[in-house]
Design an enzyme around this catalytic site. Structure first.
Site, short mmCIF file in Angstrom:
data_model
loop_
_atom_site.label_atom_id
_atom_site.label_comp_id
_atom_site.label_asym_id
_atom_site.label_seq_id
_atom_site.Cartn_x
_atom_site.Cartn_y
_atom_site.Cartn_z
N SER A 58 0.60 -1.13 0.06
CA SER A 58 -0.04 0.12 0.02
C SER A 58 0.92 1.48 -0.17
CB SER A 58 -0.94 -0.07 1.05
OG SER A 58 0.08 0.11 2.37
N GLY A 101 5.14 2.99 0.83
CA GLY A 101 6.66 2.50 1.16
C GLY A 101 7.31 1.76 0.33
N SER A 159 14.61 -6.79 6.55
CA SER A 159 14.90 -6.44 7.92
C SER A 159 15.14 -4.95 8.24
CB SER A 159 16.23 -7.32 8.13
OG SER A 159 16.40 -7.38 9.59
N TYR A 205 10.52 -3.74 18.74
CA TYR A 205 10.77 -3.79 17.00
C TYR A 205 12.12 -4.45 16.86
CZ TYR A 205 11.70 -1.83 12.37
OH TYR A 205 11.92 -1.72 11.24
N LYS A 216 13.10 -7.94 14.46
CA LYS A 216 13.89 -7.84 13.47
C LYS A 216 15.02 -8.88 13.63
CE LYS A 216 11.82 -5.15 10.50
NZ LYS A 216 10.96 -5.72 9.30
N PHE A 235 14.66 5.56 6.17
CA PHE A 235 14.25 6.03 4.61
C PHE A 235 12.67 6.66 4.96
CE2 PHE A 235 17.53 3.37 3.68
CZ PHE A 235 17.84 3.94 2.15
N1 LIG Z 1 11.34 3.02 6.63
C1 LIG Z 1 12.32 2.82 6.97
O1 LIG Z 1 13.26 3.88 7.61
C2 LIG Z 1 12.71 1.42 7.22
C3 LIG Z 1 13.88 1.08 7.90
C4 LIG Z 1 14.41 -0.33 7.92
C5 LIG Z 1 13.36 -1.24 7.93
N2 LIG Z 1 12.06 -0.81 7.55
C6 LIG Z 1 11.25 -1.96 7.08
O2 LIG Z 1 10.57 -1.84 5.76
C7 LIG Z 1 9.46 -2.47 5.69
C8 LIG Z 1 8.51 -1.63 4.99
O3 LIG Z 1 8.35 -0.66 5.76
P1 LIG Z 1 8.33 0.93 5.22
O4 LIG Z 1 9.38 1.72 5.54
O5 LIG Z 1 7.98 1.11 3.59
O6 LIG Z 1 6.99 1.49 5.88
P2 LIG Z 1 5.38 1.73 5.42
O7 LIG Z 1 5.24 2.77 4.34
O8 LIG Z 1 4.69 1.89 6.57
O9 LIG Z 1 5.03 0.39 4.95
C9 LIG Z 1 4.60 -0.63 5.63
C10 LIG Z 1 3.66 -1.77 4.97
O10 LIG Z 1 3.49 -2.81 5.79
C11 LIG Z 1 2.06 -2.86 5.71
N3 LIG Z 1 1.46 -3.75 6.65
C12 LIG Z 1 1.47 -3.52 8.22
N4 LIG Z 1 0.74 -4.41 8.71
C13 LIG Z 1 0.49 -5.45 7.88
C14 LIG Z 1 -0.12 -6.45 7.96
N5 LIG Z 1 -0.56 -7.04 9.24
N6 LIG Z 1 -0.49 -7.30 6.84
C15 LIG Z 1 -0.13 -6.88 5.59
N7 LIG Z 1 0.52 -5.85 5.49
C16 LIG Z 1 0.90 -4.91 6.57
C17 LIG Z 1 1.36 -1.56 5.58
O11 LIG Z 1 0.07 -1.74 5.09
P3 LIG Z 1 -1.29 -0.80 5.73
O12 LIG Z 1 -1.34 0.27 4.82
O13 LIG Z 1 -2.39 -1.96 5.49
O14 LIG Z 1 -0.75 -0.42 7.02
C18 LIG Z 1 2.28 -1.06 4.60
O15 LIG Z 1 1.96 -1.36 3.25
C19 LIG Z 1 9.17 -2.93 6.99
O16 LIG Z 1 9.33 -4.34 7.49
C20 LIG Z 1 10.09 -2.15 7.93
O17 LIG Z 1 10.33 -2.69 9.39
C21 LIG Z 1 11.74 0.09 7.13
#
Ligand SMILES: NC(=O)c1ccc[n+]([C@@H]2O[C@H](COP(=O)([O-])OP(=O)(O)OC[C@H]3O[C@@H](n4cnc5c(N)ncnc54)[C@H](OP(=O)(O)O)[C@@H]3O)[C@@H](O)[C@H]2O)c1
Length: 286
Positions: free
Chosen positions: A10, A12, A138, A152, A156, A185
């Protein structure tokens, strides 16, 4: 033609990876929660452009039926073809253990760890057939703990352990397994997907002196962060290169923290982290 299934598309990284895969000729199963309500709005234009190569599918990673349905969907609509699974869905629970409820802690694990493990299990027969690959998103937080994000980090760290285990056990089947470890990010991760511990805004919390400045710090942090398309490009690149490394750091901060973890003695590193963290919080006190 290769097929990828991605969770959490959806917003990210997952969302940004979808057009990149499509442009490179992949068939994409873009999964998300509440696809009936928002799938068209999110991917309508791409659907017009790429037609049958883009499949939208409901998948809440915590729901066993959704996970099984994903496997059946691939079997029935895509002739059982799956080359890459991208376990991307996840969110961050912020706050101290004592301020969190057990429900909050359990849900954090259900999404970030058990959802990933459960989906991987049901898709392994198809990945075995294709000698495919698994990319688990991760975090640098899977290698080093970020203060106030211990739960969190725990999810991870668990993803790191499980993935390393899969790396060994799936080798005989020719399935390649990789971890992507991004730094900070600018996605919806901090602005929307962050869940704050139930007691963190309660002034009578024993941690009020940590929570107040930390919540302010997070607001500032939500405005910052590197361009997330870099991570999406890395996801696609790692799907296509012949030899997938077990670990790939993405972002200058992730590389710096991983470097410090490698060169500093452990006690010095955690001591410095504590010192730097409390210094930083002081800047956000009233
Ligand atoms: N951004 C950063 O700085 C960062 C850094 C390190 C790692 N990460 C990791 O990157 C991954 C993606 O995160 P992002 O940064 O892209 O953040 P994001 O924009 O918040 O995207 C997270 C996605 O996960 C989905 N989600 C949450 N709970 C879910 C569930 N129960 N079933 C299916 N989908 C679900 C959300 O969907 P909904 O719209 O339904 O909530 C959204 O599409 C995560 O695993 C996060 O831990 C992010």
């Amino acid at each position: 033609m290769k097929t990828v299934l991605i969770t959490g598309t959806s917003t990210g990284f997952g969302n940004l990876a979808v057009p990149l895969y499509l442009e490179r000729g992949w068939t994409v199963v873009a999964t998300m929660r509440k696809v009936a309500e928002r799938g068209e709005q999110i991917f309508g234009k791409l659907k017009e452009r790429f037609g049958d190569r883009l499949h939208l599918l409901e998948l809440d990673v915590t729901v066993a039926e959704d996970r099984e349905n994903a496997a059946s969907y691939i079997e029935e609509k895509l002739e059982g073809r799956l080359d890459v699974l991208v376990n991307n869905a996840g969110y961050g629970l912020m706050g101290t253990l004592e301020d969190q409820t057990m429900e909050q802690l359990r849900l954090q694990f259900e999404v970030n760890f058990f959802g990933l493990a459960g989906l991987t299990r049901v898709l392994l027969p198809q990945l075995r057939r294709s000698r495919g690959r698994i990319l688990n998103i991760s975090s640098i937080g899977g290698l080093v703990t970020i203060p106030m994000f211990g739960s969190y980090n725990a999810t991870k760290f668990a993803v790191e352990g499980l993935t390393e285990g899969l790396y060994y056990e799936l080798k005989p089947f020719g399935i390649q397994v990789g971890l992507i470890e991004p730094g900070g990010f600018k996605t919806d991760f901090v602005s929307r997907s962050l869940v704050v511990a139930k007691g963190a805004e309660d002034p009578s919390s024993p941690y009020a002196n940590l929570n107040r400045p930390f919540l302010k710090l997070l607001k500032v942090r939500a405005e910052r962060g590197d361009d997330p398309v870099k991570v999406a490009r890395e996801i696609v690149r790692l799907s296509e290169i012949p030899h997938l490394p077990l670990r790939t750091l993405v972002g200058k901060d992730a590389r710096l923290f991983a470097f410090l973890r490698r060169i500093l003695p452990h006690d010095l590193r955690v001591g410095l982290t504590a010192w730097g963290f409390f210094k930083l919080l002081d800047r956000f006190r009233d």
